[in-house]
Design a protein around this motif. Structure first.
Motif, PDB file in Angstrom:
ATOM      1  N   PHE A  91       0.522  -4.479   8.401  1.00 21.35           N
ATOM      2  CA  PHE A  91       1.359  -3.852   7.383  1.00 21.35           C
ATOM      3  C   PHE A  91       2.546  -3.159   8.051  1.00 21.35           C
ATOM      4  O   PHE A  91       2.364  -2.384   8.990  1.00 21.35           O
ATOM      5  N   GLY A 146       5.310  -0.346   8.219  1.00 26.74           N
ATOM      6  CA  GLY A 146       5.489   1.000   7.711  1.00 26.74           C
ATOM      7  C   GLY A 146       6.923   1.486   7.766  1.00 26.74           C
ATOM      8  O   GLY A 146       7.181   2.662   7.505  1.00 26.74           O
ATOM      9  N   LYS A 190      -1.024  -0.261  10.490  1.00 27.93           N
ATOM     10  CA  LYS A 190       0.205   0.243   9.854  1.00 27.93           C
ATOM     11  C   LYS A 190       1.212   0.419  10.973  1.00 27.93           C
ATOM     12  O   LYS A 190       1.133   1.358  11.762  1.00 27.93           O
ATOM     13  N   TRP A 244       0.852  -1.181   0.000  1.00 30.13           N
ATOM     14  CA  TRP A 244       0.000   0.000   0.000  1.00 30.13           C
ATOM     15  C   TRP A 244       0.892   1.237   0.000  1.00 30.13           C
ATOM     16  O   TRP A 244       2.041   1.186   0.434  1.00 30.13           O
ATOM     17  N   PHE A 262      -3.570   4.970   1.248  1.00 30.03           N
ATOM     18  CA  PHE A 262      -3.871   5.611   2.523  1.00 30.03           C
ATOM     19  C   PHE A 262      -3.740   7.115   2.290  1.00 30.03           C
ATOM     20  O   PHE A 262      -2.648   7.609   2.000  1.00 30.03           O
ATOM     21  N   LEU A 265       3.029  -0.830   4.060  1.00 28.61           N
ATOM     22  CA  LEU A 265       2.269   0.404   3.852  1.00 28.61           C
ATOM     23  C   LEU A 265       3.254   1.547   4.023  1.00 28.61           C
ATOM     24  O   LEU A 265       3.589   1.932   5.134  1.00 28.61           O
TER      25      LEU A 265
END
Length: 248
Positions: A191, A193, A166, A10, A44, A210
Motif C-alpha cells: 500500500f 502511503g 504501508k 485504506w 488503520f 493507505l
C-alpha cells in the motif's frame, strides 16, 4: 476474511476526542460509517495520524473495541503496536488481538540505543515470530528517529507473518525493493502511503493506498485506484492532480 478483498483504499484513521480530551465513541462509530460510504476497504487505527503514540493504553483499547464493534466485520482493522522494546510491542499486539483487531502494524521504534542493523533485525524478528496477529510494516523512510536501512527492511518483509506494507517512504528505491520482494512473495500486500503519488505507485504495481487523509479524500483516492485498475492512466493522473490541489 479474504485478503484479496483488502486491495484498494485504506484510511489511517484519525481519533476523535471530546472537548475534555477523552476518546469520543459516538464520533468513532459515525467515522466507521463515513469511511464505508467513501468506499474505504480497511482502517488503520492508533497510528501517527490517529494519535496512538500520545494516548494511554486504555484510550487505545477503547478506540479499537469501539471501531471493531461498529465495523461488524465489514472492514479489516489494523492497529499500530510500535514501541521501543519487543516486550512492549508484544503486549500491545496481544491487547489488539483481544480487542478484535486483524493486523498489528509496526513502524520504526521511537527510541533505540545501539540501533545497528543486526539489533534492529533481531528486534523485529522477535516480535514478528512471537506475534499472535499477522503483521503490517509501516515504513516512514528517513523521517523517524530510528531509520531502517534497506537491508533491515528486506529482512523484515521476508518474514511469512508480514502480510502488508504501508510505504510512506516516498523513496523510489524502497518502492523497487518492495516490488522485488513481492515477486517472491505474491501474497504480500503493498500500500502506498504518499498521498501525492498514488497514481505512480499504482502504476508501478502496488495493491492500494493507505492514506492519512483517507477520512476526507478516500472517495477520490478510490476513483484513482479504480482508474488505475482499468488502465486509464491519464484519468488517474488527472484525479491525482485534483487530489493534490485539494490537499494543498
Amino acid at each position: 476474511m479474504n485478503r484479496t478483498e483488502w486491495k484498494g483504499v485504506w484510511s489511517a484513521a484519525p481519533t476523535p476526542f471530546t472537548l475534555r480530551g477523552e476518546v469520543d465513541p459516538v464520533s468513532l462509530r459515525r467515522m466507521v460509517e463515513h469511511h464505508l460510504r467513501l468506499g474505504v476497504r480497511g482502517l488503520f487505527l492508533c497510528g501517527t495520524n490517529g494519535e496512538g503514540p500520545w494516548m494511554t493504553d486504555a484510550q487505545r483499547r477503547m478506540v479499537v473495541r469501539t471501531v471493531v464493534q461498529a465495523a461488524r466485520k465489514r472492514l479489516p482493522i489494523a492497529v499500530q503496536a510500535t514501541d521501543n522494546s519487543a516486550r512492549r510491542m508484544l503486549d500491545a499486539i496481544r491487547l489488539a488481538k483481544e480487542d478484535g483487531a486483524d493486523v498489528a502494524v509496526l513502524a520504526a521504534p521511537y527510541f533505540l540505543l545501539n540501533a545497528t542493523p543486526e539489533n534492529l533485525i533481531a528486534l523485529y524478528r522477535e516480535v514478528i515470530r512471537k506475534s499472535p496477529l499477522p503483521i503490517g510494516l509501516y515504513d516512514r523512510g528517513n523521517r523517524g528517529p530510528v531509520p531502517l536501512p534497506d537491508g533491515v527492511i528486506r529482512a523484515i518483509v521476508q518474514e511469512p507473518k508480514v502480510i502488508m506494507v504501508k510505504d510512506s517512504s516516498a523513496d523510489p528505491g524502497r518502492r523497487d525493493l518492495y516490488l522485488e520482494v513481492r515477486r517472491n512473495r505474491p501474497d504480500l500486500l503493498l500500500f502506498n502511503g504518499d498521498e501525492f503519488q498514488c497514481d505512480a505507485y499504482l502504476k508501478a504495481g502496488y495493491d492500494g493506498l493507505l492514506l492519512g487523509g483517507g477520512v476526507f479524500n478516500g472517495a477520490l483516492a478510490a476513483e484513482i485506484w479504480k482508474a488505475a485498475g482499468q488502465g486509464e492512466w491519464e484519468k488517474a493522473a488527472r484525479l491525482q492532480k485534483r487530489m493534490n490541489r485539494m490537499m494543498w
